[in-house]
Write a protein that holds these residues in place. Structure first.
Motif, PDB file in Angstrom:
ATOM      1  N   LYS A 157       0.823  -1.204   0.000  1.00 57.20           N
ATOM      2  CA  LYS A 157       0.000   0.000   0.000  1.00 57.20           C
ATOM      3  C   LYS A 157       0.866   1.267   0.000  1.00 57.20           C
ATOM      4  O   LYS A 157       0.830   2.065   0.947  1.00 57.20           O
ATOM      5  CB  LYS A 157      -0.928   0.002   1.210  1.00 57.20           C
TER       6      LYS A 157
ATOM      7  N   LYS B  27       2.171   6.338  -6.841  1.00 60.30           N
ATOM      8  CA  LYS B  27       2.079   5.380  -7.937  1.00 60.30           C
ATOM      9  C   LYS B  27       3.456   5.140  -8.561  1.00 60.30           C
ATOM     10  O   LYS B  27       4.388   5.905  -8.353  1.00 60.30           O
ATOM     11  CB  LYS B  27       1.109   5.892  -9.005  1.00 60.30           C
TER      12      LYS B  27
ATOM     13  N   ASN C 298      -1.611  -3.312  -6.215  1.00 60.44           N
ATOM     14  CA  ASN C 298      -2.618  -2.571  -6.970  1.00 60.44           C
ATOM     15  C   ASN C 298      -2.046  -2.306  -8.350  1.00 60.44           C
ATOM     16  O   ASN C 298      -0.830  -2.374  -8.568  1.00 60.44           O
ATOM     17  CB  ASN C 298      -3.012  -1.269  -6.260  1.00 60.44           C
TER      18      ASN C 298
ATOM     19  N   ASN D 266      -3.353  -8.410  -8.463  1.00 60.42           N
ATOM     20  CA  ASN D 266      -3.467  -6.986  -8.804  1.00 60.42           C
ATOM     21  C   ASN D 266      -2.111  -6.268  -8.789  1.00 60.42           C
ATOM     22  O   ASN D 266      -1.718  -5.656  -7.792  1.00 60.42           O
ATOM     23  CB  ASN D 266      -4.438  -6.259  -7.871  1.00 60.42           C
TER      24      ASN D 266
END
Length: 592
Positions: free
Chosen positions: A168, A172, A196, A222
């Protein structure tokens, strides 16, 4: 008589042994001798009653100093395992374990031995152990702190899905791990990584160092990219065993066009499952030599993707090799492709694979395979024992004819070729040039294949008639009735007609009818007519003779089966052919 010096050495060795034994017993170590080194190695069962790693390290230092005061020396003191819980890692899915994980990994990187026999690399000595739990990590670039090129580091969990890492980061474009050419011989096993789609799992940068990774029973869920390769050398010898890729995985194994090398070689996947909403499992613009053994591959979401992308047509020739054996593929959406290959040389093989697990006929026109080598040759291409659906595209350009081509489908089940369909529904030639040159189309050989329409003959050299140099073989088909007899009309229920469908473009070159003397007792004038199934049939041969006297007929001809009606060949027996005859033959020879 022994010297005083000898007695002194014995006393020192005895004292040394006693001190080493006491230390090993207290702190849970075994003692090994490696050359001139005395090595303390952790047994994996701590006897320190909860003392943390720093305290144990301090005690080791004190013992070394005490031994040095007595003229003794321990050259190496080594642990073999580091436990996540000893570093304050919680793993409850809520606590931020970032600093503790950083400390654990960075500590592990300091455990190494210098081994000049191992290409002057250091030798890693540590296995990191994580218990069951959910470990929140918000940092980036684990491994980047490594300072020396070191061979050997193992990170183990308590089981896939049991040990979970939740990545987390606050921004990005991050990589959870970044091996900057320092570590080789990495092993990950029995854990899961949840990320992610804006961040990636590992960046591996190699100029000869980063290589030789093993992943055992690891799951990724993911991620943007699971493994990205950059650098000018190696990044080779990577193997995945029973690993899962789920959620959205935009790229599984990836090398782009910038800062990459054809030295990236040898990637092996055993019983791995890539079952995702969308993404490309392998996307390689440089490097190759890829082996896929078993596994399940599924595109679920509407955007699909391509399971295998082998990009660029100019490579070092030794790197262009791909094999997939025993893979099961589900193309649940039209935008799902099996393969998109631009290689100009090498070989591509699929063995005993299935791509029709979710085919119901509604996606027969969806493109599943693409070969687009540009204005060069193609790799040697073979599909062997596969069940295949959709469309396979073969692109060609103006000078493609000047390069050798070899494309074979051997013993495959061609799901697309149903009743009323032909190979032209399965194979599509795409002109990739502003100057059309049909002589550049590759000839595609079908051998012993099976179609959904069982009446269609499969053996064919498809496209040979328009290829610059189109090799073809003679094929001979024997036509009998369902009982294995010469076509006959032994009763009113028997039509005395058998029909076959030759491949579109086939050329019939000979018809042979033979039955030996006394194969039957009938003295009737038997007659067979071989003709097309056009509205006005073209008669290819009429054969007649006294049945019991035997028949030996042969006729050469040149009949081109270039339409649907011309390729349907019918054998009709007259009413006089009224006895069973398993010894006779009606043979049709064709090329193409």
């Amino acid at each position: 008589m022994k010297s005083e010096k000898g007695h002194t050495l014995k006393r020192r060795n005895l004292l040394r042994s006693i001190l080493l034994f006491i230390f090993a017993f207290i702190f849970g170590y075994t003692i090994k001798k490696e050359g001139e080194n005395i090595v303390f190695e952790s047994t994996g069962t701590s006897k320190t009653n909860g003392k943390d790693v720093k305290l144990v390290a301090d005690e080791i230092k004190v013992l070394k100093n005490q031994l040095a005061e007595k003229g003794l020396q321990i050259n190496t003191i080594r642990k073999s395992k580091l436990y996540a819980t000893d570093f304050g890692i919680v793993g409850d899915g809520k606590t931020d374990d970032t600093k503790a994980i950083d400390n654990l990994i960075n500590t592990a990187l300091t455990y190494k031995l210098h081994d000049t026999k191992l290409n002057n690399n250091y030798m890693g000595t540590i296995e990191i152990l994580f218990p069951a739990g959910r470990f929140v990590y918000k940092g980036k670039n684990l491994f980047y702190a490594a300072t020396n090129r070191t061979a050997g580091l193992k990170i183990s969990g308590s089981g896939r899905y049991v040990t979970r890492f939740l990545y987390k980061p606050l921004t990005k474009g991050n990589y959870m791990f970044y091996n900057n050419d320092k570590l080789l011989g990495l092993t990950f096993e029995d854990m899961s990584f949840y990320g992610n789609i804006d961040n990636s799992f590992m960046l591996s940068n190699s100029s000869g160092g980063a290589q030789n990774y093993i992943f055992n029973r690891v799951t990724w869920n993911n991620w943007d990219k699971v493994m990205e390769l950059i650098g000018d050398n190696t990044n080779s010898e990577m193997t995945w065993y029973s690993c899962n890729f789920n959620g959205t995985i935009k790229k599984g194994l990836y090398s782009g066009t910038k800062n990459t090398s054809d030295q990236f070689l040898n990637y092996n996947f055993f019983a791995c499952n890539y079952e995702v909403q969308e993404g490309d499992f392998i996307d390689m613009s440089k490097g190759g030599n890829i082996n896929i053994y078993g596994g399940s591959f599924i595109h679920i979401g509407k955007n699909g993707g391509t399971f295998f992308k082998l990009n660029n047509n100019i490579h070092a020739r030794s790197v262009q090799r791909f094999i997939c054996s025993g893979g099961r593929f589900e193309h649940r959406v039209p935008n799902s492709k099996l393969l998109d290959c631009s290689w100009g040389f090498g070989n591509v093989n699929f063995l005993s694979c299935s791509t029709t697990a979710n085919e119901d006929g509604s996606m027969d026109k969806s493109t599943r395979v693409v070969f687009r080598p540009g204005n060069t040759g193609m790799p040697i291409i073979k599909f062997d024992g596969c069940t295949l659906g959709g469309v396979h595209e073969y692109w060609y350009s103006i000078n493609s004819f000047s390069n050798p081509q070899s494309v074979v489908y051997d013993s495959c089940h061609l799901w697309t070729v149903k009743k009323g369909k032909t190979y032209s529904d399965f194979i599509k030639y795409i002109d990739d040039s502003a100057y059309p040159n049909s002589g550049s189309k590759p000839r595609i050989r079908f051998v012993n294949c099976k179609n959904e329409d069982w009446k269609q003959l499969s053996d064919s050299d498809y496209g040979f008639e328009s290829t610059n140099i189109g090799l073809t073989n003679k094929k001979i088909v024997s036509v009998k009735n369902s009982r294995g007899e010469m076509v006959n009309r032994i009763d009113s229920k028997t039509e005395g007609i058998e029909t076959i469908l030759l491949p579109i473009g086939a050329i019939i070159t000979k018809i042979i009818v033979f039955t030996p003397v006394n194969a039957v007792t009938s003295g009737n004038m038997a007659k067979w007519t071989i003709e097309t199934q056009e509205t006005d049939p073209a008669v290819l041969a009429i054969v007649s003779g006294i049945y019991k006297d035997g028949i030996n007929f042969s006729k050469e001809l040149f009949h081109i089966c270039d339409t649907e009606e011309k390729r349907k060949i019918r054998v009709r027996a007259s009413t006089e052919v009224n006895q069973n005859n398993k010894k006779g033959f009606i043979l049709i020879e064709y090329i193409g």
